[in-house]
Design an enzyme around this catalytic site. Structure first.
Site, PDB file in Angstrom:
ATOM      1  N   CYS A   2      55.522  48.681  39.671  1.00 48.60           N
ATOM      2  CA  CYS A   2      56.898  49.147  39.508  1.00 48.60           C
ATOM      3  C   CYS A   2      56.952  50.238  38.435  1.00 48.60           C
ATOM      4  CB  CYS A   2      57.866  48.059  39.111  1.00 48.60           C
ATOM      5  SG  CYS A   2      57.969  46.720  40.288  1.00 48.60           S
ATOM      6  N   ARG A  27      52.676  53.506  40.804  1.00 47.83           N
ATOM      7  CA  ARG A  27      52.797  52.136  40.298  1.00 47.83           C
ATOM      8  C   ARG A  27      53.369  51.167  41.331  1.00 47.83           C
ATOM      9  NH1 ARG A  27      52.503  52.068  34.697  1.00 47.83           N
ATOM     10  NH2 ARG A  27      53.419  50.011  34.706  1.00 47.83           N
ATOM     11  N   TRP A  73      57.088  47.645  43.449  1.00 44.85           N
ATOM     12  CA  TRP A  73      55.986  46.936  44.107  1.00 44.85           C
ATOM     13  C   TRP A  73      56.447  45.480  44.144  1.00 44.85           C
ATOM     14  CZ3 TRP A  73      52.580  42.917  43.265  1.00 44.85           C
ATOM     15  CH2 TRP A  73      51.427  42.894  44.075  1.00 44.85           C
ATOM     16  N   ASN A  99      60.457  45.583  35.625  1.00 48.00           N
ATOM     17  CA  ASN A  99      59.054  45.541  36.035  1.00 48.00           C
ATOM     18  C   ASN A  99      58.480  44.268  35.423  1.00 48.00           C
ATOM     19  OD1 ASN A  99      56.333  45.949  36.486  1.00 48.00           O
ATOM     20  ND2 ASN A  99      56.107  47.494  34.880  1.00 48.00           N
ATOM     21  N   GLY A 100      57.987  43.367  36.257  1.00 48.96           N
ATOM     22  CA  GLY A 100      57.430  42.115  35.734  1.00 48.96           C
ATOM     23  C   GLY A 100      57.887  40.938  36.582  1.00 48.96           C
ATOM     24  N   GLU A 486      31.216  48.566  44.208  1.00 49.04           N
ATOM     25  CA  GLU A 486      32.254  49.572  43.990  1.00 49.04           C
ATOM     26  C   GLU A 486      32.445  50.448  45.237  1.00 49.04           C
ATOM     27  OE1 GLU A 486      34.597  49.954  42.117  1.00 49.04           O
ATOM     28  OE2 GLU A 486      35.139  52.055  42.131  1.00 49.04           O
ATOM     29  N   LYS A 490      35.985  50.721  47.250  1.00 51.66           N
ATOM     30  CA  LYS A 490      36.645  52.018  47.478  1.00 51.66           C
ATOM     31  C   LYS A 490      36.999  52.168  48.954  1.00 51.66           C
ATOM     32  CE  LYS A 490      37.733  52.953  44.498  1.00 51.66           C
ATOM     33  NZ  LYS A 490      37.491  52.371  43.201  1.00 51.66           N
ATOM     34  N   GLU A 493      39.863  49.647  50.106  1.00 48.32           N
ATOM     35  CA  GLU A 493      41.227  49.831  49.573  1.00 48.32           C
ATOM     36  C   GLU A 493      41.923  51.069  50.109  1.00 48.32           C
ATOM     37  OE1 GLU A 493      41.744  50.014  45.306  1.00 48.32           O
ATOM     38  OE2 GLU A 493      39.912  51.138  45.036  1.00 48.32           O
ATOM     39  N   HIS A 509      19.985  36.117  53.262  1.00 47.02           N
ATOM     40  CA  HIS A 509      20.551  34.773  53.108  1.00 47.02           C
ATOM     41  C   HIS A 509      21.888  34.643  53.831  1.00 47.02           C
ATOM     42  CE1 HIS A 509      17.407  33.752  50.303  1.00 47.02           C
ATOM     43  NE2 HIS A 509      17.637  34.888  49.668  1.00 47.02           N
ATOM     44  N   LYS A 608      48.861  50.896  41.050  1.00 46.82           N
ATOM     45  CA  LYS A 608      47.859  51.365  40.096  1.00 46.82           C
ATOM     46  C   LYS A 608      47.653  50.397  38.933  1.00 46.82           C
ATOM     47  CE  LYS A 608      44.986  54.429  38.544  1.00 46.82           C
ATOM     48  NZ  LYS A 608      43.707  54.474  39.247  1.00 46.82           N
TER      49      LYS A 608
HETATM   50  C1  AGP Z   1      40.482  50.254  41.700  1.00 49.30           C
HETATM   51  O1  AGP Z   1      40.242  51.204  42.670  1.00 49.30           O
HETATM   52  C2  AGP Z   1      41.557  49.341  41.981  1.00 49.30           C
HETATM   53  N1  AGP Z   1      42.739  49.979  42.358  1.00 49.30           N
HETATM   54  C3  AGP Z   1      41.687  48.118  41.102  1.00 49.30           C
HETATM   55  O2  AGP Z   1      40.648  47.271  41.479  1.00 49.30           O
HETATM   56  C4  AGP Z   1      41.664  48.272  39.562  1.00 49.30           C
HETATM   57  O3  AGP Z   1      40.406  48.684  39.138  1.00 49.30           O
HETATM   58  C5  AGP Z   1      42.045  46.924  38.913  1.00 49.30           C
HETATM   59  O4  AGP Z   1      43.336  46.583  39.297  1.00 49.30           O
HETATM   60  C6  AGP Z   1      41.923  46.939  37.413  1.00 49.30           C
HETATM   61  O5  AGP Z   1      42.783  47.863  36.834  1.00 49.30           O
HETATM   62  P1  AGP Z   1      42.635  48.309  35.329  1.00 49.30           P
HETATM   63  O6  AGP Z   1      41.334  49.000  35.196  1.00 49.30           O
HETATM   64  O7  AGP Z   1      43.789  49.228  35.110  1.00 49.30           O
HETATM   65  O8  AGP Z   1      42.710  47.081  34.493  1.00 49.30           O
END
Ligand code: AGP
Length: 613
Positions: A2, A27, A73, A99-100, A486, A490, A493, A509, A608
């Site tokens: 948010c 956000r 969000w 927000n929260g 990672e 990527k 997501e 395994h 984000k």
């Molecule tokens: C990364 O591409 C993601 N969007 C997500 O996993 C992110 O890294 C995670 O939410 C942690 O965020 P931060 O680094 O702001 O704590």
């Protein structure tokens, strides 16, 4: 999660608010709304993105020099118009953005219902709005005190801004657990979830602390109290952010821009810290804690998502270079599993946003047990940066794309510097070896730039070939195992293709059962460490007709003879490979997502900064 923007001053509020929402859209983007106060208090809100809100209000009277705005969000209630913010109070005299999460909203709602309140939405936010109105009317207090008193009854996290028809010159802002920044202009005030909507108007900002409430009035000084009515002196800080860092700068997407910024962001992370000519590494933010780290029985790294992957690279680095035992924990698990934490433990919290709720909670838990907490954060002044005892900023610059790219490489750079510093203090590396690594690290920004060029053509071809598949497997060993994780994150997501990362040897395994001629398998098969073992794993996949895409060291001939596609990266030290090998994987996901027509910068269901559990 948010985005919040608010304005009071002599200018028209709408353009400031809508532009601010666009900057904060990363956000959350499932609904958006705005409240403007002129002769009446008008709320306009709609499902969808900020552009849909703009369209929605194109024929209405948008005049007003005070207003609040929100991009959401969803936490409570589906993303629809009724649940979008701002929320009116029952009398429509108060409007609020939030927000929260208000955890005890169910109980509060029931109490308000018994007093005759009805609700238009299923949100916790509308409950808080009515609670404030109820207190204001029944206790005959000012709006400021009503907000303060209401927040004493609330359990949970909040950043809120309140506006009231009765008080046309006033905004009330408060925070606990969710960020809020107040920009102080010449004759006006700006409020936002982060500084990005504020920077073009003023560099003077006040970051609210938890349980602080701000009284923001036209033509008056800013006043801050705690929710328990204790006066606080606003601490004005100077923003160092650069406005151009918030623009796309000619790139089609922020993510692409951020991928291409990495030669510079990695350099910025090392600036003033890596002194190859002197053979030293200095990290001002941790220097006071070095004796603690040296004496620590272990380091615990807590983080989420991509930052957790950086933490895994950190584990390899600290153990390999400095011989310090490391445990890497998902913050969300750590906080609830009653972990054993001692005063001799050093906890490193890694976070791009510095606002991730689980990471913050993990920090608080470790702090309460007496551990020393260090932070690696990108956002200056963020909650995590302030909650830790010390630490270092990554200095990667604002990261707007929801998929983290340059923040990851900056985090890994910092962890490398920290591990090298500890190695030099402990004497765990010979001087020759230490200097070799220092020199290799200094060359990394240049090699990232080379990687971007080297990988360009093949990555695009691979993306075209595999853009329609349903599954991907990513395999790596040692330092390249976190890279595999990672790479898979990527891809899933931003392109919504199912992808798994595994240590390459674990394939036999279980995951090997998935391999057939339709399964693309990305191997990170660079020429150091367990290279020979990875070559065997590639053979196992080829024997089952899997399609192999291999990230290899430039000049490799062995894997070249086996893989279907080869993506070359420059030669470097083994522990520095993650800084290069990650780059083509970021680009691969980017191209696949674009080819599939996905919204790269704002992937579905994501936000984000994850400021809720
Ligand atoms: C990364 O591409 C993601 N969007 C997500 O996993 C992110 O890294 C995670 O939410 C942690 O965020 P931060 O680094 O702001 O704590």
């Amino acid at each position: 999660m948010c985005g919040i923007v608010a304005y009071v001053g002599p200018k028209q509020a709408y353009p400031i608010l809508i532009n601010g929402l666009k900057k904060l859209e990363y956000r959350g983007y499932d609904s958006a709304g705005i409240a403007l106060l002129n002769s009446s208090l008008n709320v306009y809100k709609t499902k969808g993105k900020v552009s849909e809100l703009e369209n929605f209000v194109k024929d209405v009277d948008l005049r007003g020099t005070i207003g609040i705005a929100h991009t959401r969000w969803a936490t409570h209630g589906e993303p629809n118009q009724a649940n979008a913010h701002p929320h009116y109070s029952q009398s429509r005299e108060i409007a609020l953005i939030h927000n929260g999460i208000i955890e005890n909203y169910g109980l509060l709602r029931k109490e308000l219902e018994t007093r005759g309140y009805t609700f238009q939405s299923t949100t916790d936010t509308e409950v808080l709005t009515n609670l404030i109105e109820d207190i204001k009317n029944n206790e005959h207090v000012s709006l400021f005190d009503a907000v303060r008193i209401a927040l004493n009854q609330v359990i949970g996290a909040y950043a809120i801004v309140v506006i009231s028809y009765d008080d046309p010159d006033t905004l009330i802002a408060a925070r606990k657990g969710s960020p809020l920044v107040i920009g102080i202009g010449k004759d006006d005030y700006y409020v936002a979830s982060d500084a990005t909507p504020i920077i073009e108007y003023t560099k003077n900002v006040v970051y609210l602390d938890d349980e602080e409430v701000a009284l923001i009035q036209r033509s008056s000084d800013l006043k801050i109290k705690t929710i328990r009515n204790q006066e606080k002196t606003p601490y004005v800080q100077q923003l160092e952010m650069n406005l151009t860092a918030l623009e796309k700068g000619g790139y089609e997407h922020f993510m692409l821009k951020e991928i291409y910024e990495q030669p510079f962001s990695i350099k910025d992370s090392m600036r003033g810290r890596l002194h190859t000519e002197l053979g030293t590494v200095s990290l001002g933010g941790i220097v006071d804690f070095e004796p603690k780290i040296l004496a620590a029985s272990r380091i615990i790294i807590v983080a989420c998502g991509t930052s957790w992957h950086a933490g895994l690279v950190g584990e390899y680095l600290f153990e390999d270079l400095a011989r310090i035992p490391v445990e890497v924990e998902y913050a969300s698990e750590f906080r609830y599993r009653n972990p054993v934490i001692n005063e001799s433990d050093v906890v490193i919290a890694i976070s791009q946003s510095g606002e991730t709720a689980d990471t913050l909670a993990a920090i608080e838990l470790a702090k309460s047990k007496g551990a020393t907490i260090l932070g690696i954060c990108n956002v200056v002044g963020s909650s995590i940066a302030r909650a830790t005892h010390g630490g270092s900023y990554t200095h990667a610059g604002p990261e707007i794309g929801v998929a983290s790219t340059k923040a990851f490489t900056a985090q890994v750079t910092l962890l490398t510097l920290m591990a090298l510093r500890m190695a030099s203090l402990k004497g765990t590396l010979s001087r020759t070896r230490y200097m070799q690594i220092l020199h290799a690290l200094e060359l990394i920004p240049e090699k990232v730039a080379q990687t971007l060029i080297l990988s360009k053509k093949t990555v695009y071809e691979v993306a075209e070939k595999f853009k329609d598949v349903r599954n991907f497997l990513y395999l790596g060993r040692g330092y390249n195992f976190p890279v595999a994780l990672e790479g898979a994150l990527k891809l899933k997501e931003i392109s919504y293709i199912h992808a798994e990362g595994y240590p390459a040897a674990e394939m036999k395994h279980g995951p090997i059962a998935l391999i057939d001629e339709d399964m693309p398998v990305v191997f990170i098969a660079t020429n150091k460490g367990t290279y020979d073992k990875v070559v065997s794993n590639i053979q196992e996949v080829k024997a089952r007709k899997g399609q192999v895409i291999a990230i290899v060291t430039e000049g490799d001939t062995i894997v070249k003879g086996m893989a279907d596609y080869i993506i070359e990266i420059p030669e470097t030290e083994e522990m520095l490979v993650p800084l290069l090998a990650t780059i083509p994987l970021q680009k691969l996901s980017y191209h696949i997502a674009v080819m599939r027509g996905c919204n790269v910068d704002q992937p579905r269901n994501l936000a984000k900064s994850v400021t809720v559990e």
